[in-house]
Each structure stands twice: as C-alpha cells, then as structure tokens.
Design an enzyme around this catalytic site. Structure first.
Site, PDB file in Angstrom:
ATOM      1  N   ASN A   7      43.107  39.311  33.078  1.00 28.53           N
ATOM      2  CA  ASN A   7      42.174  39.418  34.244  1.00 28.53           C
ATOM      3  C   ASN A   7      40.881  39.690  33.538  1.00 28.53           C
ATOM      4  O   ASN A   7      40.590  41.043  33.007  1.00 28.53           O
ATOM      5  CB  ASN A   7      42.515  40.356  35.304  1.00 28.53           C
ATOM      6  CG  ASN A   7      41.681  41.054  36.233  1.00 28.53           C
ATOM      7  OD1 ASN A   7      40.591  40.256  36.238  1.00 28.53           O
ATOM      8  ND2 ASN A   7      41.990  41.858  37.063  1.00 28.53           N
ATOM      9  N   ARG A  91      43.606  35.740  36.374  1.00 23.96           N
ATOM     10  CA  ARG A  91      42.684  35.727  37.639  1.00 23.96           C
ATOM     11  C   ARG A  91      41.401  35.167  37.631  1.00 23.96           C
ATOM     12  O   ARG A  91      40.498  35.572  36.745  1.00 23.96           O
ATOM     13  CB  ARG A  91      42.808  37.166  37.893  1.00 23.96           C
ATOM     14  CG  ARG A  91      42.197  37.529  38.941  1.00 23.96           C
ATOM     15  CD  ARG A  91      41.857  39.098  39.091  1.00 23.96           C
ATOM     16  NE  ARG A  91      41.330  39.207  40.464  1.00 23.96           N
ATOM     17  CZ  ARG A  91      40.573  40.664  40.618  1.00 23.96           C
ATOM     18  NH1 ARG A  91      40.162  41.290  39.681  1.00 23.96           N
ATOM     19  NH2 ARG A  91      40.025  40.480  41.776  1.00 23.96           N
ATOM     20  N   HIS A 180      40.412  39.450  47.130  1.00 27.02           N
ATOM     21  CA  HIS A 180      41.868  40.193  47.090  1.00 27.02           C
ATOM     22  C   HIS A 180      43.024  39.318  47.521  1.00 27.02           C
ATOM     23  O   HIS A 180      44.010  39.923  47.996  1.00 27.02           O
ATOM     24  CB  HIS A 180      41.754  41.527  47.789  1.00 27.02           C
ATOM     25  CG  HIS A 180      40.946  42.433  47.488  1.00 27.02           C
ATOM     26  ND1 HIS A 180      40.235  43.315  48.216  1.00 27.02           N
ATOM     27  CD2 HIS A 180      40.584  42.850  46.023  1.00 27.02           C
ATOM     28  CE1 HIS A 180      39.620  44.340  47.647  1.00 27.02           C
ATOM     29  NE2 HIS A 180      39.569  43.997  46.288  1.00 27.02           N
ATOM     30  N   ARG A 241      30.345  50.000  47.487  1.00 27.83           N
ATOM     31  CA  ARG A 241      29.888  48.972  48.372  1.00 27.83           C
ATOM     32  C   ARG A 241      29.633  49.513  49.742  1.00 27.83           C
ATOM     33  O   ARG A 241      30.599  50.125  50.382  1.00 27.83           O
ATOM     34  CB  ARG A 241      30.631  47.711  48.140  1.00 27.83           C
ATOM     35  CG  ARG A 241      30.771  47.067  46.857  1.00 27.83           C
ATOM     36  CD  ARG A 241      31.309  45.620  46.766  1.00 27.83           C
ATOM     37  NE  ARG A 241      31.819  45.354  45.725  1.00 27.83           N
ATOM     38  CZ  ARG A 241      32.964  45.071  45.219  1.00 27.83           C
ATOM     39  NH1 ARG A 241      34.000  45.144  46.213  1.00 27.83           N
ATOM     40  NH2 ARG A 241      33.449  44.834  44.244  1.00 27.83           N
ATOM     41  N   GLU A 386      49.335  42.464  41.557  1.00 29.66           N
ATOM     42  CA  GLU A 386      48.562  41.482  41.682  1.00 29.66           C
ATOM     43  C   GLU A 386      49.127  40.498  40.279  1.00 29.66           C
ATOM     44  O   GLU A 386      49.246  39.332  40.147  1.00 29.66           O
ATOM     45  CB  GLU A 386      47.017  41.577  41.460  1.00 29.66           C
ATOM     46  CG  GLU A 386      46.637  41.891  42.973  1.00 29.66           C
ATOM     47  CD  GLU A 386      45.295  42.495  42.774  1.00 29.66           C
ATOM     48  OE1 GLU A 386      45.010  43.604  42.680  1.00 29.66           O
ATOM     49  OE2 GLU A 386      44.201  41.981  43.103  1.00 29.66           O
TER      50      GLU A 386
END
Ligand code: AMP
Length: 399
Positions: A7, A91, A180, A241, A386
């Site tokens: 990743n 990823r 996601h 965010r 993940e």
C-alpha cells in the site's frame, strides 16, 4: 503461496506478507519518510520482535529493496528467498470507470491506471511508483491491482450522477466513485458469513469510521450507494476532512479569508472535520472522547454532529434499500469506540428496532453482534482487514 501486499503512499509504504492458504500474516511493516531526511523502515515478523531501522531511502525502489531485504534477512527474515513470494497485490486508490474488479497487472493495465491519475492526483501516481518499483526488483513475480473504487462500480446511475451539467460527466467522468471499497466488500461479506446467512439475501449498511470515513449500502451482495464521491472529501465528517458542505462555502471563505481555491481545498481536506470543529483540539477520537467527558463544549458539539451525520446517512441508505438487515461498524473508530456506536444507535436508530447489547458493545477485537437477540435489526462490529482482502483477490487471480 505467500502474497506481498503493498500500500504505497507519496512518502510511505505499508507492506504485509500473507500466507494465502492459511490467511495468516507472516510479517508486516511500514517505510516512512521516503525521499525525506530521517526515513525509516519498521519491520515486524509475526510472533517476533519489532525492529526500526533508520536508513536513507531516496525513492520507493529503495524502500521496496529494504522491504525485500528485511523479509529475506538471514536472522530475522521470514522467507529464504524471493522465490517464496508468489505474487504481489497492490492497493490502488482510483480505478475510475475502467476497473470494476481486481486485475492482473500488465502494460495495458498500467496505462489504464495512469489514465485515472487525474481523478486521484495525490494517490494514484504513488501507487504506480510502487508497482514500477516491484516490477524492477521482482520482474518475474505476477502482480495484481486491487482498487478502492471497484466495489462501488455496481452503483446505479441515479446514485453516482451529480446534479451538474451532464457534459462534465461525459467529458471528464465527473461522478461519484466511492472509496474504501476493499473494506466495505470485506466487512459486508464477513458479516453474512458470521451470521451464517446468504450474502445475496441481505441488505447491509457498512459504517467504515476511521480517520477517513465512509458508509455504503450493500443490497443482495452489490454496493448500491456510498458516501464518498469523485474524491474522498464527500460524505461524513472525518478526521480532518469536512465531508458534505454547501459548495458555495468555498467561494464565501475564499473571499472572507483572501484565499485561492487550492488554499481553501487544503483547509477542507486537512484542517476541517473533527479536528477543525473541535477548535484544533485533535483529529483523534480518543482525545475528543476524553474532552467530551470533561465537558469541553467544542468536543461535545463535534462528537454530537459526527454521530448525527452518521445516523442521517444510515437513514438515507435504509431508504435507498427499502430496509436494512445488518448494520456493521468497522475501522479505527467504528471498531474501538463503544461511545460513538452507542450514541448513533441509542439516539437515532430506535425506529429500526435496534436494541444495543451493552456488554457486547464494550468488547473489542472480535467479529461480534452488538445488538440483542431480539433486536429487529442486527448490528455488528467487524474489524476490517484490507490487507487480507487484497491478498485473497491477488491469490484468486494468480494461483
Ligand atoms: P483508521 O483510519 O481506521 O486507522 O482509524 C484511525 C482512528 O481511529 C484514529 O485517528 C482514532 O481517532 C481512532 N481510534 C483508534 N482507537 C480508538 C479508540 N480506542 N477509541 C476511539 N477512537 C479510536
């Protein structure tokens, strides 16, 4: 077969080596500050000592070289040679409309990923650098791209179109994509598995609440809506965010504070969310919860607004699916904060017949139902994984 999961961010690279047959993690770690002074690799073999090695890494190829050295190191390594790594799973943040599923990487795929760069200018180029670095160091090892956006490609047009001139979609592919996806897919499937029910028969809402946060509606095994959009800025209030705002605020703040668009966007991405709302107290929910309990007025307003927003999204996805069977919580906050879960469930979801099991809600680290047996809607905590999901996809395509 061992799968190396990569990743890659702009200055960091997380890795995990996973035995695809037993699904056990063999080793994991992170390279940080790549290309910056003070770069370091943290390496943890399963069941062994964690090592931190501060060493220069000029670029991602250097970082991957160090990862491979750590994995094959005579003393602390976990494999004898690179031949014991059967495939690499990467990823990739944005697959645009080109990728609705994971795919084996070849030159055409690399080109197609590159074409998605303008949709995720901060993430995709870094992901590509990771792929190219692996290609250089392990040219014979097959590689698979697993996209954050792929799971959401089943969203119907009515869920992904914006109320904008259609030419922006036709010319530039401006639409909602969602992110996601690997987590939403893993968690929703796992929920069905734990309940012993058929995935295709369920209406599931997954609340991925971490530093980045998103919700998805998964009906009969397919994602039908999700809260993030063209970029990960849309939707819930996140660590830093803003999530959904009136777009006119951008111009308003630009005028008031004499800032240009880029500066306002940086504020929306990096200085907003629970961090900005709490008067810069913290983006970490542990700090906010502690401040809330001490009566800090900003922390109280922040946590109440965060929970309210999650509940409103859940409500909208109940409408989108005409019902819900299972609500899942996952990621850093979703898995670890009984406080937030209780706020969302007890304050807002009575109409779904949700009954919280307080003892279960206070457990940690398990796939578990946190609603009582007579709750009309099942609520679960499913820790996301993940890396395992990427390893599974990679194994399926390369075994
Ligand atoms: P993630 O992005 O999924 O890694 O989630 C990271 C976030 O999880 C952190 O920023 C924290 O806000 C949150 N988190 C981790 N542990 C806890 C905890 N015990 N209680 C509340 N929030 C937590």
């Amino acid at each position: 077969m061992n799968i190396l999961v990569i990743n890659c961010g702009s200055s960091s690279l997380k890795f995990q080596l996973i035995d695809a047959e037993t699904e056990k993690m063999i080793a994991k770690g992170i390279c940080e500050r790549i290309g910056i002074e003070g770069s370091q690799i943290v390496y943890s073999p399963a069941g062994g000592e964690k090592e931190t090695n501060v060493t220069p890494m000029a670029n991602h190829t250097d970082a991957i070289r160090l990862v491979l050295e750590a994995l094959t190191n005579e003393k602390t390594g976990v494999v004898k040679s690179l031949d014991e790594i059967g495939a690499v799973g990467h990823r990739i943040v944005h697959g645009g409309e080109k990728f609705a599923s994971s795919t084996v990487i070849n030159d055409d795929v690399l080109k197609a990923i590159e074409e998605c760069n303008e949709l995720a200018p901060l993430h995709n180029p870094a992901n590509l650098i990771g792929i190219n670095a692996c290609k250089e160091l392990m040219p014979e090892t097959p590689m698979v791209a697993v996209f954050d956006t792929a799971f959401h490609q089943t969203m119907p047009e009515k869920a992904y179109l914006y109320g904008l001139p259609i030419s922006y979609y036709e010319k530039y592919k401006v639409r909602r994509y969602g992110f996601h996806g690997t987590s939403h897919s893993y968690v929703s499937k796992r929920a069905a598995e734990v309940l012993g029910k058929n995935y295709e028969d369920l209406k599931i809402i997954v609340c991925h609440l971490g530093n980045g946060a998103s919700i998805s509606a998964v009906k009969n095994g397919k994602c039908v809506d999700t809260s993030m959009g063209l970029t990960p800025l849309e939707g819930l209030i996140m660590g830093t965010r803003s999530g959904d705002i009136d777009p006119a605020i951008i111009e308003f703040i630009a005028h008031k504070e004499n800032k240009n668009i880029d500066e306002v966007m940086t504020i929306l991405n990096k200085k907003s969310g629970v961090y900005g709302m709490s008067n810069d107290l913290s983006s970490d929910f542990r700090d906010l919860e502690a401040a809330y309990l001490k009566g800090d007025k900003y922390a109280i307003a922040t946590m109440e607004t965060f929970a309210y927003k999650v509940a409103k999204y859940i409500g909208s996805y109940v409408a989108a699916m005409n019902g819900v069977d299972v609500i899942c919580f996952t990621a850093g906050v979703g898995e670890n904060s009984p406080f937030i879960r209780e706020k969302i469930l007890n304050n807002y979801l009575g109409y779904l017949g949700v009954k919280l099991d307080d003892a279960a809600n206070n457990k940690r680290g398990e796939d578990i139902a946190i609603s009582t047996a007579d709750s009309a809607t099942t609520v679960m905590v499913i820790p996301t994984n993940e890396e395992l999901a990427i390893a599974r996809e990679t194994y399926e395509l390369t075994k």
